[in-house]
Design an enzyme around this catalytic site. Structure first.
Site, PDB file in Angstrom:
ATOM      1  N   GLY A  85       0.847  -1.214   0.078  1.00 26.42           N
ATOM      2  CA  GLY A  85       0.149  -0.066  -0.134  1.00 26.42           C
ATOM      3  C   GLY A  85       0.883   1.312   0.112  1.00 26.42           C
ATOM      4  O   GLY A  85       1.955   1.269   0.889  1.00 26.42           O
ATOM      5  N   GLY A 163      -7.445  -8.684  -6.063  1.00 26.70           N
ATOM      6  CA  GLY A 163      -6.384  -8.769  -6.671  1.00 26.70           C
ATOM      7  C   GLY A 163      -5.395  -9.798  -6.111  1.00 26.70           C
ATOM      8  O   GLY A 163      -6.034 -10.915  -5.691  1.00 26.70           O
ATOM      9  N   ILE A 165      -3.827 -10.519  -3.196  1.00 25.12           N
ATOM     10  CA  ILE A 165      -4.281 -10.939  -1.955  1.00 25.12           C
ATOM     11  C   ILE A 165      -5.632 -11.555  -1.745  1.00 25.12           C
ATOM     12  O   ILE A 165      -5.692 -12.686  -1.230  1.00 25.12           O
ATOM     13  CB  ILE A 165      -4.171  -9.731  -1.137  1.00 25.12           C
ATOM     14  N   ARG A 186     -13.727  -3.037  -9.584  1.00 25.56           N
ATOM     15  CA  ARG A 186     -13.969  -2.297 -10.675  1.00 25.56           C
ATOM     16  C   ARG A 186     -13.949  -2.781 -11.982  1.00 25.56           C
ATOM     17  O   ARG A 186     -14.967  -2.897 -12.858  1.00 25.56           O
ATOM     18  CB  ARG A 186     -12.868  -0.974 -10.893  1.00 25.56           C
ATOM     19  N   ARG A 243      -7.011  -1.253   4.221  1.00 25.04           N
ATOM     20  CA  ARG A 243      -6.582  -0.188   5.153  1.00 25.04           C
ATOM     21  C   ARG A 243      -7.785   0.545   5.957  1.00 25.04           C
ATOM     22  O   ARG A 243      -8.762   0.293   5.324  1.00 25.04           O
ATOM     23  CB  ARG A 243      -6.278   1.090   3.984  1.00 25.04           C
ATOM     24  N   ASP A 267      -6.639  -6.180  10.831  1.00 25.31           N
ATOM     25  CA  ASP A 267      -5.594  -6.028  10.979  1.00 25.31           C
ATOM     26  C   ASP A 267      -5.170  -4.599  10.702  1.00 25.31           C
ATOM     27  O   ASP A 267      -3.991  -4.265  11.139  1.00 25.31           O
ATOM     28  CB  ASP A 267      -4.861  -7.157   9.850  1.00 25.31           C
ATOM     29  N   HIS A 291      -1.704  -4.643  12.763  1.00 23.17           N
ATOM     30  CA  HIS A 291      -1.096  -4.866  11.467  1.00 23.17           C
ATOM     31  C   HIS A 291       0.016  -5.454  11.333  1.00 23.17           C
ATOM     32  O   HIS A 291       1.147  -5.166  11.154  1.00 23.17           O
ATOM     33  CB  HIS A 291      -0.727  -3.273  10.909  1.00 23.17           C
ATOM     34  N   GLY A 293       0.135  -8.106   8.774  1.00 26.36           N
ATOM     35  CA  GLY A 293      -0.148  -8.937   7.624  1.00 26.36           C
ATOM     36  C   GLY A 293       1.142  -9.228   7.173  1.00 26.36           C
ATOM     37  O   GLY A 293       1.124 -10.353   6.438  1.00 26.36           O
TER      38      GLY A 293
HETATM   39  O1  LIG Z   1       2.384  -3.793   2.467  1.00 25.21           O
HETATM   40  C1  LIG Z   1       1.647  -3.283   2.939  1.00 25.21           C
HETATM   41  O2  LIG Z   1       1.158  -2.173   2.353  1.00 25.21           O
HETATM   42  C2  LIG Z   1       0.867  -3.842   4.257  1.00 25.21           C
HETATM   43  O3  LIG Z   1       0.058  -2.853   4.750  1.00 25.21           O
HETATM   44  C3  LIG Z   1       1.072  -5.160   4.590  1.00 25.21           C
HETATM   45  O4  LIG Z   1       0.317  -5.568   5.726  1.00 25.21           O
END
Ligand SMILES: O=C(O)C(=O)CO
Length: 325
Positions: A85, A163, A165, A186, A243, A267, A291, A293
């Site tokens: 992100g 996508g 993930i 989309r 997010r 998360d 967070h 991930g």
């Molecule tokens: O890589 C990122 O943008 C994340 O938020 C991973 O959790």
């Protein structure tokens, strides 16, 4: 006596915990790495170390904007984040200056997908409320119908964003006997993993698990608001690994309190770090994790190497491995 070899390029690394493999790669390729020491990263330290660097390796989620580019100076050639992100980056400013920007999508999908399945189960099966029962000495073995959860088997699993993930999660769920996998994006994909593209309202109405995996953009910001939660099933387990800003958090708290949905697993949230006394933390039907991930050595190392390679490619005049725009 041989004269010491001069480093070709200086690279500012914004965080001291960036995996060594990436720093070693940069050094082997002739770069001098200037690593910031403060945790959490101090903007003052970063800005103090930026003047004269050729590239920035941005390894945290603080705003990455014109202030940082200005502090580096005109010789700056490239920037890469170590994240998928990039909602904290002022992309317009990068484009305006034609400053190459890389990030690390793709690599994150496996570790985020593993964790998401964990959140689906822990929220759907009331781990938080169960834990609170024990902590409050309320565990009664004689009750049968307590903390009844939502199984994946026979359920409709919906994805907002499908996508890398989202598809990695769907891949993991093959064999879990979900009744149907649906998604809203989309554009339509070619039904990977048997998933069916549906309009947003149908995603809300039909999902027993609704998993948010998309990036935060102007289009997705605040998409899950009070109106959206009202359209969802009362047994729905809402999971967000995208997010925090995609969700109107006060509306989520209300939906969890009022039984508009059954549970949530998060998360990501707003703000990060979340204060310990945030309303989300008081809800028995909400699993909140900080967070995590991509927090595995394997994925973090791969992300760091990709960020380093983004920068090295830019130095060589090649396209970045993962350009952000
Ligand atoms: O890589 C990122 O943008 C994340 O938020 C991973 O959790």
């Amino acid at each position: 006596m041989a004269s010491p070899t001069r480093s070709l390029h200086k690279v500012l690394v914004s965080h001291p915990h960036v995996p060594k493999v990436a720093l070693e790669l940069l050094q082997q390729r002739g770069c001098e790495t200037i690593v910031c020491e403060s945790v959490p990263p101090s903007r003052a330290e970063i800005i103090g170390k930026l003047p004269g660097v050729d590239a920035i390796f941005w390894a945290h989620y603080q705003p990455l904007n014109g202030e940082i580019l200005d502090a580096a100076g005109k010789q700056l050639k490239a920037v890469s984040t170590m994240s998928s992100g990039i909602d904290y980056v002022d992309i317009a400013e990068f484009k305006r200056r034609q400053m190459p920007l890389g990030h690390t999508p793709g690599i994150v999908k496996n570790s985020v997908a593993d964790l998401t399945v964990g959140l689906m189960i822990s929220a759907g099966r009331h781990f938080q409320a169960g834990r609170q029962e024990i902590e409050n000495s309320l565990w009664r073995t004689e009750r049968i119908n307590r903390l009844m959860g939502q199984e994946v088997r026979g359920s409709v699993v919906g994805f907002f964003g499908f996508g890398g993930i989202g598809q990695a999660i769907a891949k993991r769920l093959q064999g879990w006997e979900a009744a149907k996998i649906i998604y809203h994006t989309r554009s339509t994909h070619e039904n990977p993993y048997g998933a069916i593209h549906v309009p947003f309202e149908q995603l809300l109405r039909e999902s027993d698990f609704l998993v948010v995996t998309c990036p935060l953009t102007a289009e997705t910001r605040g998409k899950f608001n009070a109106d959206a939660f009202k359209q969802m099933k009362s047994n729905c387990v809402f999971v967000n690994v995208g997010r925090g800003g995609i969700v109107v958090q006060s509306a989520l708290v209300d939906a969890l309190k009022n039984g508009e949905i059954a549970a949530a697993g998060l998360d990501v949230m707003t703000p990060e770090p979340l204060p310990a006394d945030d309303p989300l933390m008081k809800l028995p039907n909400c699993v909140v994790i900080p967070h995590l991930g991509t927090q595995t050595m394997q994925t973090t190392s791969e992300m760091a190497l990709t960020a380093a390679n983004n920068i090295l490619n830019a130095f060589e005049g090649k396209p970045m491995v993962c350009p952000a725009y």
